[in-house]
Design a protein around this motif. Sequence first.
Motif, mmCIF file in Angstrom:
data_model
loop_
_atom_site.group_PDB
_atom_site.id
_atom_site.type_symbol
_atom_site.label_atom_id
_atom_site.label_comp_id
_atom_site.label_asym_id
_atom_site.label_seq_id
_atom_site.Cartn_x
_atom_site.Cartn_y
_atom_site.Cartn_z
ATOM 1 N N LEU A 274 0.850 -1.179 0.000
ATOM 2 C CA LEU A 274 0.000 0.000 0.000
ATOM 3 C C LEU A 274 0.886 1.230 0.000
ATOM 4 O O LEU A 274 1.737 1.388 0.885
ATOM 5 N N ARG B 251 -11.117 1.326 3.214
ATOM 6 C CA ARG B 251 -11.731 0.791 2.003
ATOM 7 C C ARG B 251 -11.229 1.625 0.827
ATOM 8 O O ARG B 251 -11.297 2.852 0.860
ATOM 9 N N ILE C 143 -10.516 -10.695 6.067
ATOM 10 C CA ILE C 143 -9.110 -10.651 5.652
ATOM 11 C C ILE C 143 -8.310 -11.720 6.383
ATOM 12 O O ILE C 143 -7.526 -12.451 5.772
ATOM 13 N N LEU D 45 -2.007 0.466 -4.721
ATOM 14 C CA LEU D 45 -1.663 -0.869 -4.226
ATOM 15 C C LEU D 45 -0.963 -1.619 -5.346
ATOM 16 O O LEU D 45 -1.375 -1.537 -6.507
ATOM 17 N N TRP E 58 -2.025 -7.042 4.289
ATOM 18 C CA TRP E 58 -2.978 -8.041 3.825
ATOM 19 C C TRP E 58 -4.169 -7.272 3.287
ATOM 20 O O TRP E 58 -4.485 -6.171 3.757
ATOM 21 N N TYR E 59 -4.850 -7.882 2.327
ATOM 22 C CA TYR E 59 -5.991 -7.198 1.711
ATOM 23 C C TYR E 59 -7.051 -8.222 1.318
ATOM 24 O O TYR E 59 -6.814 -9.426 1.283
ATOM 25 N N ARG E 60 -8.210 -7.683 0.973
ATOM 26 C CA ARG E 60 -9.283 -8.495 0.385
ATOM 27 C C ARG E 60 -9.920 -7.669 -0.711
ATOM 28 O O ARG E 60 -10.236 -6.498 -0.507
ATOM 29 N N TYR E 61 -10.083 -8.287 -1.875
ATOM 30 C CA TYR E 61 -10.715 -7.630 -3.013
ATOM 31 C C TYR E 61 -12.124 -8.189 -3.200
ATOM 32 O O TYR E 61 -12.315 -9.409 -3.188
ATOM 33 N N VAL F 16 -11.111 -2.638 -2.501
ATOM 34 C CA VAL F 16 -10.110 -3.344 -1.703
ATOM 35 C C VAL F 16 -10.326 -2.961 -0.246
ATOM 36 O O VAL F 16 -10.506 -1.781 0.075
ATOM 37 N N GLU F 17 -10.315 -3.967 0.619
ATOM 38 C CA GLU F 17 -10.372 -3.731 2.065
ATOM 39 C C GLU F 17 -9.006 -4.015 2.661
ATOM 40 O O GLU F 17 -8.386 -5.030 2.348
ATOM 41 N N VAL F 18 -8.556 -3.108 3.508
ATOM 42 C CA VAL F 18 -7.317 -3.249 4.267
ATOM 43 C C VAL F 18 -7.651 -2.843 5.695
ATOM 44 O O VAL F 18 -8.392 -1.880 5.902
ATOM 45 N N THR G 196 -5.686 -1.568 9.026
ATOM 46 C CA THR G 196 -4.344 -1.095 9.334
ATOM 47 C C THR G 196 -4.371 -0.114 10.494
ATOM 48 O O THR G 196 -5.423 0.242 11.007
#
Length: 122
Positions: free
Chosen positions: A15, A111, A93, A57, A29-32, A37-39, A41
């Motif tokens: 990121l 987000r 995640i 990203l 780490w992320y989720r699409y 995209v969700e992070v 942090t």
Amino acid sequence: MAERLLESAPVMAHLATSVDGRPHVAPVWYRYADETVEVVTTGRKLANSRRNPRVALSVQQDEAGQAEWMVTLLGTAEVVDDADETTAARRRINEKYGADPDAHADNTLVRVDIGSASYQTY
């Protein structure tokens, strides 16, 4: 094609945030899902995202140092200060990466709405 790559293996993303005209890049780490995209942090990445929502990203899958594919995303970050949404995202995640669902409980959801994407397979 980029979506399929982002949804595949649990690989690290990097990121990139910016503050005072200087970049700050850190692994996350992320989720699409659904062009977002969700992070989750904390620290400098979170503070930078609050000050300047323009982020990038970079995600890459490799095998023994040989790149298999890469995706670069440019987007706008939204810090979500909602505990329930953050908990749900953190669990999604953590599940992707095989971690304890309650790990990183002090993190906040960021987000990223994707503005543009590029990818390459090797």
